[in-house]
Design a protein around this motif. Structure first.
Motif, short mmCIF file in Angstrom:
data_model
loop_
_atom_site.label_atom_id
_atom_site.label_comp_id
_atom_site.label_asym_id
_atom_site.label_seq_id
_atom_site.Cartn_x
_atom_site.Cartn_y
_atom_site.Cartn_z
N GLY A 1 0.81 -1.22 0.00
CA GLY A 1 0.00 0.00 0.00
C GLY A 1 0.84 1.26 0.00
O GLY A 1 0.46 2.27 -0.62
N ALA A 2 1.98 1.21 0.68
CA ALA A 2 2.82 2.40 0.77
C ALA A 2 3.31 2.84 -0.60
O ALA A 2 3.27 4.02 -0.95
N PRO B 1 -3.85 7.99 3.78
CA PRO B 1 -5.14 7.33 3.49
C PRO B 1 -5.02 6.24 2.43
O PRO B 1 -5.71 5.21 2.53
N ILE B 2 -4.17 6.44 1.41
CA ILE B 2 -4.03 5.41 0.37
C ILE B 2 -3.36 4.18 0.95
O ILE B 2 -3.77 3.04 0.68
N MET B 3 -2.31 4.38 1.72
CA MET B 3 -1.68 3.24 2.40
C MET B 3 -2.70 2.50 3.25
O MET B 3 -2.73 1.26 3.27
N ALA B 4 -3.58 3.24 3.92
CA ALA B 4 -4.58 2.62 4.80
C ALA B 4 -5.58 1.80 4.00
O ALA B 4 -5.93 0.68 4.40
N PHE B 5 -6.05 2.32 2.87
CA PHE B 5 -7.07 1.56 2.12
C PHE B 5 -6.48 0.30 1.50
O PHE B 5 -7.12 -0.76 1.51
N VAL B 6 -5.26 0.38 1.00
CA VAL B 6 -4.66 -0.81 0.37
C VAL B 6 -4.31 -1.85 1.43
O VAL B 6 -4.59 -3.04 1.27
N THR B 7 -3.70 -1.41 2.52
CA THR B 7 -3.34 -2.34 3.58
C THR B 7 -4.58 -3.01 4.17
O THR B 7 -4.54 -4.18 4.56
N SER B 8 -5.69 -2.29 4.20
CA SER B 8 -6.94 -2.83 4.75
C SER B 8 -7.59 -3.84 3.82
O SER B 8 -8.46 -4.60 4.24
#
Length: 301
Positions: free
Chosen positions: A66-67, A202-209
């Protein structure tokens, strides 16, 4: 102050939505192609990085995936492009505020969605022809094994194509709630570094989730389909499937019906309702009522 307040962000997003609804077809389509390519660059980078991390790392591997994926939205926001999922927030808040028309919203969404798909498929073709992603071949030229990156591309597409409709829909809501918050925070920022950080978290959060983004899937799934269709035997062997199961799963009809449609609808709800709708009612609707009340009192005086 080096950033906008929430109320100022809402007003700025509404104004931006007005401009987007009035873009001429040519620039809108060109910018939509760029957005599809930019998100695809992030998706390809995440695939390459994800292929090198052992699955035993679990969430940590997904975090790095995600990062690096977040670079796609940075290119869109800072470079300038028309992204369907971001416009799921910009256009509704502008329409609710009376600065854009619902016809303009529909026009923008249809043109940009198609252009994003064109851009994504363009990058799939470029990357597939340039890099992807076969390993060993036999004397007849048939692929007998995939590279690590090819295996990762197929694994990503397989996971997405295996979701049921409701899973894809609700993951789409969670995704675009966070994506539109990334765009919202970037609108608050007045310098490039702040915009980068606004996009990253937020993008890291959505992909990691594990949420689902329709434009990202326009790259991830066609790439997996391209690899699987070029080497069905190798895919069947590496994923413990029959060749018939491979050709039955990795299809564009399955992609559109089982993933793209529910994810797109979820993205619309996430951005249009939970970001645009809530912030409109929190900040712009009270301001409109106050203006109407003030103008009424002035008329009476």
């Amino acid at each position: 102050m080096n950033f906008l307040s929430p109320a100022e962000i809402a007003a700025a997003c509404s104004k931006a939505g007005t401009g987007k609804s009035k873009l001429a077809f040519g620039p809108m389509f060109a910018l939509g192609i760029l957005a599809g390519v930019y998100i695809g660059f992030g998706a390809n980078l995440a695939t390459v990085v994800g292929a090198t991390w052992p699955p035993e790392l679990g969430g940590l591997s997904q975090f790095f995936f995600g990062a690096v994926f977040s670079v796609g939205l940075m290119l869109v926001v800072i470079g300038g492009a028309e992204l369907f999922t971001g416009n799921n927030m910009f256009l509704p808040i502008s329409c609710l505020n009376g600065e854009a028309t619902w016809g303009g919203l529909l026009y923008n969404w249809v043109v940009v969605f198609i252009a994003n798909f064109v851009g994504s498929l363009l990058l799939v073709y470029i990357v597939f022809m340039g890099l992807y992603y076969v390993g060993a071949t036999d004397t007849a030229g048939n692929v007998t094994a995939l590279s690590a990156t090819g295996t990762k591309a197929v694994a990503i597409a397989k996971g997405k194509l295996s979701l049921d409709w409701s899973q894809a829909f609700f993951r789409g809501i969670g995704c675009n709630w966070l994506v539109c918050m990334a765009v919202w925070l970037a609108m608050a920022s007045k310098d490039v570094v702040s915009k980068i950080f606004s996009c990253f978290f937020p993008i890291m959060a959505f992909v990691t989730s594990g949420f689902e983004h329709c434009v990202a899937n326009m790259y991830f799934i066609p790439m997996g389909i391209s690899v699987a269709q070029s080497a069905p035997g190798a895919v069947a062997q590496q994923f413990a499937m029959t060749p018939e199961a491979v050709t039955g799963l990795f299809t564009y009809s399955g992609f559109i019906m089982n993933n793209l449609i529910p994810v797109t609808l979820g993205n619309i709800v996430g951005g249009g309702v939970f970001v645009a709708g809530f912030y409109y009612f929190a900040y712009l609707r009270p301001a409109k009522k106050q203006k109407v009340s003030a103008s009424g009192k002035a008329a009476q005086a």
